[in-house]
Structure formats: structure tokens, C-alpha cells
Design a protein around this motif. Structure first.
Motif, mmCIF file in Angstrom:
data_model
loop_
_atom_site.group_PDB
_atom_site.id
_atom_site.type_symbol
_atom_site.label_atom_id
_atom_site.label_comp_id
_atom_site.label_asym_id
_atom_site.label_seq_id
_atom_site.Cartn_x
_atom_site.Cartn_y
_atom_site.Cartn_z
ATOM 1 N N PHE A 80 0.823 -1.206 0.000
ATOM 2 C CA PHE A 80 0.000 0.000 0.000
ATOM 3 C C PHE A 80 0.855 1.254 0.000
ATOM 4 O O PHE A 80 2.019 1.241 0.395
ATOM 5 N N GLN A 84 -2.040 7.139 1.142
ATOM 6 C CA GLN A 84 -3.458 6.798 1.068
ATOM 7 C C GLN A 84 -4.024 6.336 2.413
ATOM 8 O O GLN A 84 -5.202 5.995 2.515
ATOM 9 N N HIS A 302 -5.060 -1.289 -4.362
ATOM 10 C CA HIS A 302 -6.229 -0.793 -3.633
ATOM 11 C C HIS A 302 -6.673 -1.779 -2.559
ATOM 12 O O HIS A 302 -7.092 -1.371 -1.464
ATOM 13 N N GLU A 305 -4.353 -1.362 0.321
ATOM 14 C CA GLU A 305 -4.635 -0.127 1.060
ATOM 15 C C GLU A 305 -5.865 -0.280 1.944
ATOM 16 O O GLU A 305 -5.899 0.252 3.064
ATOM 17 N N ARG A 309 -5.424 0.101 5.861
ATOM 18 C CA ARG A 309 -6.205 1.170 6.492
ATOM 19 C C ARG A 309 -6.986 0.650 7.699
ATOM 20 O O ARG A 309 -7.086 1.332 8.729
#
Length: 326
Positions: A80, A84, A302, A305, A309
Motif C-alpha cells: 500500500f 493513502q 487498492h 490499502e 487502512r
């Protein structure tokens, strides 16, 4: 697999070279089977030495493709971009309150960077590079960090910051340990201690055989070995150091031939080029696979991420709770 976590990262500088593989990627691929692994595209760290961000996204994609081509598994190892996941910046701010300027100025790695890059005025963000790196590691509660010996001082700063936070607010973070890479560095083709694209002394992971031959022709050798028949000292020859990594089965024969003068430097270089090209064949094939499926690469990014996250958010809830600012 261990329940311990590691966090590894690189600044996105585009396509990677064999020095990146030997100094980091080879070890990362091995460790992903032993630890819960997270891999960071450190795009904020680019700003410590350059404010030009025009190529950062494309460089990130190129680097990610090389990671995948070398064997990082996106299922085992989320990958990642730092930018972001906003919690990197938040934790960096908190950690910056827990370390003094004097402590950061004593960092020997910073002194080396200032010298190597001829930096006249150090910006605040560059001085605080190890603090952001600490936030990168501890946001995922990394127990260990695979590094070369030049990065060990950064890990010591991370341990100090973790200890300071835990003593001040209560236990949240582990004190990360350095995991030293066994074969930590390849010299540049010019004999420089570091392989660097900015110095134009690299062999890229995507270089074809003819390019590798061309680049190795210019590689630094023992300056006292002028022609075939002259005895040489392989210990001061860049090409011999590459043989030690990519041609281990012939190493004794090559050393003896060099020392006796029986082996000429051109033949030695071409042999080395062939061995490196053979080694890179499967990496290049896999790289081409991903280059032709760029949407899959973006999906991998993505997905990583999203996974990163989630953990980052959980850590920051705990941090704010301990600090009573949540």
C-alpha cells in the motif's frame, strides 16, 4: 507462520535494480512465509529529498510490479501507499512530540545522506525522517523490520519513541527489532559503495541480456589487472562480488583464474552477465505478465490499502484512547 509482524518499505523511485533485490526483496519474499508482512510504498518519504511529485504515482506502480515479479504475494503481504492511509501522518505528528531535535541530529544515517546528496539546508521533514518511519512501523505494530546495517540507527530511534509513548500513556506499541539482511548490499558497477540509478551504476531487474552485457563491460575491476595473464585481486573487483551472488557454483574456479591471470576480465564479465540474465529471466517474464494486466496491479494496490487502512484505524483508536483525546 509466526504471529509477529514486520513492516518493510521503499521510496518509489520506479523500476528496481539488482541491488534492491539483494539488499531487500529477496529477504522480504522469504520472510513473508515466516511473519505477517506489510509492505509500504513510502511516497511521503520522497518529499524529504525532492518536492517534485509528478512521477510518484507511475514510479509506485513500476515498483509494485517489480515487487510482484520478484515473488511478493499480495494475499500474504498487503502492499500500500503511505499517502493513502492518513493515520501515518497523524501518528507521525504525535511521535514528533516524543523526540528531541538533538537526538535526531545525532542520527548517522542522516549525516551520510546530507553528505551524499550535497544538501546545504536540511528541511524539517528530512530531519524527522526517522519519526515518520517509526509511525510507519508502529502503526501496524511491527515487531521487526528487515533492514541493512545502515538503517539500524533508525530502528533504535523507533524503539526509543515506542518506549517513550508506552511510559507516558500506557502500553500500545512493541519495540521493533532490526532483522539484518544477510547479503545486504551490492556495490555499483563503478565501484561506488551503493548501487543507485542517480549514479547510473545499476543493472535493472528488467534489463535484457544485451543491456546487461553492455553495462558489465564498463564495470570496475582490479586496476592492476590490465590484460589477460596479469594476476588480479578479486577482492577489489565489482564483477567478482556479483559472481559471489549470482554464480556461486563457479566461484572457486573464477577466483583461482583471476589470481593466476589465466582468466581474462572480458571473459569473466561476459560469464557474469550470462549468469545474471539467466537469474532474471523468470522475474522479467512475470514483470511482463503484470505490465499486460495493469488493472490487476491497481486492484492489488487498492486491496492492500483497504487492509492496511483497517489496521491503521484500529491502532489510532487505541492511541487516542490511551492519550484520552479520542
Amino acid at each position: 507462520m509466526s504471529n509477529k509482524r514486520i513492516l518493510s518499505g521503499m521510496r518509489p523511485t520506479g523500476k528496481l535494480h539488482i541491488g534492491h533485490y539483494v539488499g531487500a526483496l529477496e529477504n522480504w519474499v522469504k520472510l513473508q512465509n515466516e511473519y505477517e508482512s506489510f509492505h509500504l510504498i513510502a511516497d511521503y518519504h520522497v518529499l524529504t529529498t525532492s518536492l517534485d511529485t509528478n512521477d510518484v504515482y507511475q514510479n509506485s506502480i513500476d515498483m509494485l510490479i517489480d515487487w510482484l515479479a520478484c515473488g511478493l504475494d499480495p494475499v500474504k503481504s498487503p502492499m500500500f501507499r503511505q499517502s493513502q492511509i492518513k493515520e501515518h501522518a497523524e501518528l507521525n505528528l504525535i511521535f514528533s512530540m516524543l523526540v528531541t531535535v538533538n537526538r535526531l541530529e545525532r542520527n548517522p544515517t542522516l549525516k551520510d545522506q546530507i553528505r551524499d546528496l550535497n544538501i546545504e539546508h536540511v528541511i524539517y521533514g528530512h530531519l524527522g525522517y526517522p519519526v515518520l518511519q517509526t509511525a510507519d512501523i508502529l502503526l501496524y505494530k511491527g515487531n521487526a523490520v528487515p533492514v541493512g546495517d545502515d538503517q539500524v540507527p533508525h530502528i533504535e530511534i523507533s524503539r526509543e519513541i515506542a518506549r517513550r509513548f508506552n511510559n507516558q500513556y500506557g502500553d500500545v506499541f512493541p519495540e521493533p527489532e532490526p532483522l539484518l539482511t544477510k547479503f545486504s548490499r551490492l556495490s555499483g558497477l563503478d565501484g561506488n559503495a551503493k548501487m543507485s540509478k542517480s549514479l547510473n551504476n545499476t543493472i535493472l531487474l528488467c534489463d535484457d541480456p544485451e543491456t546487461i552485457k553492455s553495462r558489465l563491460k564498463k564495470a570496475a575491476i582490479d586496476p592492476n589487472k590490465q590484460r589477460k595473464g596479469d594476476p588480479g585481486n578479486p577482492d577489489v573487483c565489482v564483477v567478482f562480488s556479483y559472481h559471489k551472488k549470482f554464480n556461486t557454483e563457479d566461484i572457486s574456479e573464477i577466483e583461482a583464474g583471476c589470481r593466476s591471470g589465466a582468466l581474462g576480465c572480458f571473459d569473466c564479465k561476459m560469464n557474469c552477465a550470462k549468469k545474471i540474465s539467466t537469474f532474471l529471466e523468470p522475474i522479467i517474464a512475470k514483470r511482463k505478465y503484470y505490465e499486460n494486466r495493469i488493472n490487476d496491479v491497481k486492484d492489488i494496490l487498492h486491496s492492500g490499502e483497504t487492509r492496511g487502512r483497517k489496521i491503521a484505524e484500529e491502532t489510532m483508536i487505541e492511541v487516542r484512547d490511551k492519550m484520552r483525546i479520542g
